[in-house]
Structures are given as C-alpha cells and as structure tokens.
Design a protein around this motif. Sequence first.
Motif, PDB file in Angstrom:
ATOM      1  N   ALA A 315     -33.521  44.986  18.267  1.00 33.48           N
ATOM      2  CA  ALA A 315     -33.208  43.626  17.825  1.00 33.48           C
ATOM      3  C   ALA A 315     -31.756  43.280  18.128  1.00 33.48           C
ATOM      4  N   VAL A 316     -30.852  44.257  17.995  1.00 37.11           N
ATOM      5  CA  VAL A 316     -29.438  44.022  18.289  1.00 37.11           C
ATOM      6  C   VAL A 316     -29.273  43.637  19.753  1.00 37.11           C
ATOM      7  N   ARG A 317     -29.945  44.358  20.650  1.00 35.54           N
ATOM      8  CA  ARG A 317     -29.854  44.043  22.077  1.00 35.54           C
ATOM      9  C   ARG A 317     -30.437  42.655  22.373  1.00 35.54           C
ATOM     10  N   ALA A 318     -31.543  42.327  21.724  1.00 29.48           N
ATOM     11  CA  ALA A 318     -32.153  41.011  21.929  1.00 29.48           C
ATOM     12  C   ALA A 318     -31.215  39.904  21.450  1.00 29.48           C
ATOM     13  N   LEU A 319     -30.592  40.117  20.292  1.00 28.33           N
ATOM     14  CA  LEU A 319     -29.626  39.150  19.773  1.00 28.33           C
ATOM     15  C   LEU A 319     -28.432  39.010  20.706  1.00 28.33           C
ATOM     16  N   LEU A 320     -27.940  40.141  21.192  1.00 28.70           N
ATOM     17  CA  LEU A 320     -26.795  40.129  22.095  1.00 28.70           C
ATOM     18  C   LEU A 320     -27.098  39.289  23.325  1.00 28.70           C
ATOM     19  N   ARG A 321     -28.243  39.539  23.945  1.00 30.54           N
ATOM     20  CA  ARG A 321     -28.607  38.791  25.151  1.00 30.54           C
ATOM     21  C   ARG A 321     -28.750  37.300  24.863  1.00 30.54           C
ATOM     22  N   ARG A 322     -29.439  36.969  23.767  1.00 29.88           N
ATOM     23  CA  ARG A 322     -29.690  35.552  23.487  1.00 29.88           C
ATOM     24  C   ARG A 322     -28.410  34.818  23.103  1.00 29.88           C
ATOM     25  N   CYS A 323     -27.583  35.438  22.291  1.00 22.52           N
ATOM     26  CA  CYS A 323     -26.324  34.797  21.896  1.00 22.52           C
ATOM     27  C   CYS A 323     -25.401  34.615  23.102  1.00 22.52           C
ATOM     28  N   LEU A 324     -25.398  35.585  24.028  1.00 22.97           N
ATOM     29  CA  LEU A 324     -24.600  35.440  25.244  1.00 22.97           C
ATOM     30  C   LEU A 324     -25.116  34.280  26.098  1.00 22.97           C
ATOM     31  N   GLN A 325     -26.431  34.129  26.174  1.00 22.89           N
ATOM     32  CA  GLN A 325     -26.994  33.014  26.923  1.00 22.89           C
ATOM     33  C   GLN A 325     -26.551  31.681  26.319  1.00 22.89           C
ATOM     34  N   TRP A 326     -26.589  31.590  24.993  1.00 24.91           N
ATOM     35  CA  TRP A 326     -26.129  30.381  24.315  1.00 24.91           C
ATOM     36  C   TRP A 326     -24.636  30.158  24.567  1.00 24.91           C
ATOM     37  N   GLY A 327     -23.846  31.225  24.478  1.00 21.61           N
ATOM     38  CA  GLY A 327     -22.405  31.092  24.642  1.00 21.61           C
ATOM     39  C   GLY A 327     -22.020  30.639  26.038  1.00 21.61           C
ATOM     40  N   VAL A 328     -22.606  31.260  27.055  1.00 18.66           N
ATOM     41  CA  VAL A 328     -22.294  30.879  28.438  1.00 18.66           C
ATOM     42  C   VAL A 328     -22.791  29.464  28.725  1.00 18.66           C
ATOM     43  N   ALA A 329     -23.989  29.133  28.246  1.00 13.95           N
ATOM     44  CA  ALA A 329     -24.528  27.789  28.459  1.00 13.95           C
ATOM     45  C   ALA A 329     -23.640  26.731  27.799  1.00 13.95           C
ATOM     46  N   ALA A 330     -23.189  27.014  26.584  1.00 13.75           N
ATOM     47  CA  ALA A 330     -22.285  26.082  25.908  1.00 13.75           C
ATOM     48  C   ALA A 330     -20.977  25.957  26.681  1.00 13.75           C
ATOM     49  N   GLY A 331     -20.476  27.084  27.211  1.00 14.49           N
ATOM     50  CA  GLY A 331     -19.249  27.054  28.000  1.00 14.49           C
ATOM     51  C   GLY A 331     -19.408  26.214  29.261  1.00 14.49           C
ATOM     52  N   VAL A 332     -20.552  26.354  29.925  1.00 12.32           N
ATOM     53  CA  VAL A 332     -20.804  25.567  31.131  1.00 12.32           C
ATOM     54  C   VAL A 332     -20.841  24.075  30.799  1.00 12.32           C
ATOM     55  N   LEU A 333     -21.549  23.724  29.726  1.00 14.31           N
ATOM     56  CA  LEU A 333     -21.671  22.320  29.334  1.00 14.31           C
ATOM     57  C   LEU A 333     -20.306  21.723  28.995  1.00 14.31           C
ATOM     58  N   ILE A 334     -19.546  22.419  28.173  1.00 14.80           N
ATOM     59  CA  ILE A 334     -18.215  21.936  27.796  1.00 14.80           C
ATOM     60  C   ILE A 334     -17.320  21.853  29.020  1.00 14.80           C
ATOM     61  N   GLY A 335     -17.411  22.862  29.890  1.00 22.19           N
ATOM     62  CA  GLY A 335     -16.582  22.883  31.085  1.00 22.19           C
ATOM     63  C   GLY A 335     -16.854  21.710  32.002  1.00 22.19           C
TER      64      GLY A 335
END
Length: 456
Positions: A315-335
């Motif tokens: 579950a930790v690995r799944a959370l890590l992957r999903r949260c990173l996807q959200w973080g990078v996607a948010a960074g792209v949008l803001i950028g």
Amino acid sequence: MDDTPGTSDNPEPEVHRLRGRALDRQILALAIPALGALVAEPLFVLADSAMVGHLGTAQLAGLSLSSTILTTAVGVFIFLAYATTAATARRVGAGDRSGAVSAGIDGMWLALLLGVGTAAVLMVAAPSLVSGAPADVVPHAVAYLRWSAPGLPGMLLVLAATGTLRGLLDTRTPFVVAVAGALGNVGLNALFIYGVGMGVAGSGLGTALTQTAMAVVLVAVILRRARGMDVAFAPHGAGIWASARAGLPLLIRTLTLRAAIVVTIAVATSLGAVTLASHQVVNAMWGLSAFALDALAIAAQAMVGQSLGAGDPGAVRALLRRCLQWGVAAGVLIGVVFAAAGWWLAPLFTGDPEVRLAAAVGLAVIGACMPIAGWVFVLDGVLIGAGDGTYLAWAGVITLVAYLPMAWAVHAFAGDGAAGLAWLWAAFGGGFMLARAVTTGVRARGTRWMVLGAER
C-alpha cells in the motif's frame, strides 16, 4: 451519520486498503481542506497590512519587519506539525488510536513549552532585533513584536494540534478553524487598531488573541477525543522528549531550506534593483504554488504514515506512485499557467517595463521547474510521514552545499535585469530543486525508510 473522513463519530478509513479512484478521492479529501488551511494563514498578514497601511508608511514598515521576524520564528518550528502527523498516523495505522492521540498530546506540550520560551525571548529582545531599522520605524516594530509575542504559544500549539488531526486524517477541522481565525482576526484588528486607537500594537494584540483562540478550539477538539479514549492530557516527560528528538532532524531540514531562501534573496539584492524587484514578484507566485503542492504533501504524510503503521509495504508503494503522479501533474498544470500567463501577470505587480519583462521571464523559468517541484514536495511529504527525519536532515545539508556554488556563480557572472533573474531562478527552481529531487528520489527507491509498525 456523517461519513466524512476524520470525524470524531467514525473511525478513519483504512488507507492501506484503498485503491484506484477510492485512493484518489481520499488524497483529495485530505489535500483540499489542507490547502484551504494553508491559504488562510497568509490572510492574517494581508489583513494586518491592509489596516496598518492606512496608519502611515512608518507603521507599515514596522509591521513588515516585525511580522517577518515573527513568521520566521514560527516557521522554524514547523516540525511540530510534521513530527506529530507522522507519529500519530503510524499509531492509527497500527490500530493504536489511543496511543496516536497520546503522541499528539505530547507534541502539543512540547509546542507550549517552546512557544512560552520563544515569546519571552522576543519580548525581551525586540528592540535589539529591529535596531537596524530607521528611527521612525523602530517603535512600531517593537510594539508589534511585544504585543503579538504572547500569541506565540497559541501559534505553535496550532501547529502541533493540526499535525495531530492530520495524522487522524482530519484536515477539515484545521481548515474550519483557520478560516474562522482569519475572519476573527479582521474584526479584532479593526477594533484594536481603530476603535481602541492602539495602532500597530492593536494589530499585534488582535493576532495574538486570534491565534490563542484557535489553539483553544483545536486543543478542545483533541481533548474531547482523548477523554473518549481514556487518554490522560497531563504531560509525560518521556513523550515530550521523544517528540523533541523526532523533531530535531526536521528542524535542521527546515533551517537548510530557509538558508537557501536567504542566499537567493541575498544574490537577488546583489544583482540590482530590477532583479530584486522582479524577484519579489516571482517569489510571491512560487509561494502561491507551494500551497497547492504542500497540500498534496500533507495528504502523503498522513496516508503513508498510516500504511506503514498498518505494516502494508504494498500500500505504501501504491500511495507513493499515486501521490507522485498527482504532484507532477499539479506541477505541470501550474507551470503551464505561469509560463503562459507571465506576460499578463507581471503588470499586476508593477508598471516598470524592465521589472515587468524580468518578472515575465522569471515566471516562465519557474513554470518549467514546477514539475520538479511537484515531485520534490510529494517525496518530502512521504519521507516525513515515514518519520525519516534524520535522512532528510542530511539531505538538506547536502542540497544546500550543492546550491551554494550555483548561487555564487549567478552572483559573480549574472547581471541586473531579466537575464540575471532567469539565471537565479534556474539555479534555485532548477538546480536546488533538482538536487532535492535526486536525494529524496534515491531514498524513496530503496526500502530503508519503510520501517513498519507503530514505532520507527
């Protein structure tokens, strides 16, 4: 019956069992209220500035200087929120809800002790801390510091209590309290500044009373939960010491981040007036984006902590992957927004064509750096949630050392204006953040940070 995550009537959801859209919903359920609470805090400063600004230039300058000192003091102790989130979340995941609340209470006692000590220092040292200001500014700066200092225990208690509630997957209560506090602060400041005629001192008093009231409300919420679980609210020396020990590495990490920010401002100042003025515009927009990315980091802290406590590395690995996807996607949008809207955003801050050009170029640079920032913020939150503070402290020192030569090169070779600002933000938003991405990414790829169980 209310099924909102983190309410006192229902247990928090078992994060480690969530997958797919349910996991996305839980991330957003935590991140959106956290974002609201983060945004509410700067409204204190905006309200103070708007009201004090009508008193005169010296008063506004005094507020600017003293509020910077105050927010720096509070920022140094941000580890109170981070450490209590990690400790509380782990115990919740392990099924020890009473131990989770007890750990949060220990963190709150530590916050109270640090707040009282820091308030006493600020009240005594206020004249020395602002002695370099112009003579007409000093009295106002001292007045604000001394009248706002009694609110420091409340400010730090709010950090620790908020961290405790985040660990219980409750970001809604801190959000509601933060919004109510921001509104109450406006009313109290108007009363004391204008109604009572206290001037800048009234602004300090209003803020102190507001922060104290917020702390009382949050402590009452946690006290109610403690009583329901038969958890004592009395201080425990061992628990307070454990909280301090867990927080020390995060304090070092925070200091390295602030050192990098100070170095960046110093370089901007050395390059000239245009670079410094445009840096303020770009820095303000960077800070705005940090709220959104920080909200995702807060969600990652709490959810990863609970999954580690539950002993579920998958579950930790799944959370890590999903949260990173959200973080990078948010960074792209803001950028994309910053890069595309820079030419229209810059004129909102200044009419100087040179500053507008430099700010627009700087916004394009940070727009390109935002995906890296999204990655870094989330990984930072994951490792904080895992209680991996010692590694983060060392990583902070390493990244600061890596950044210093970049900052020196900009200072030595860049000029004033758009090119200088672009190189400066390429060094900070690109170089410094990339160094953080590497150090946190290398750690996250391994398993040493994934210590399972209620205790790290």
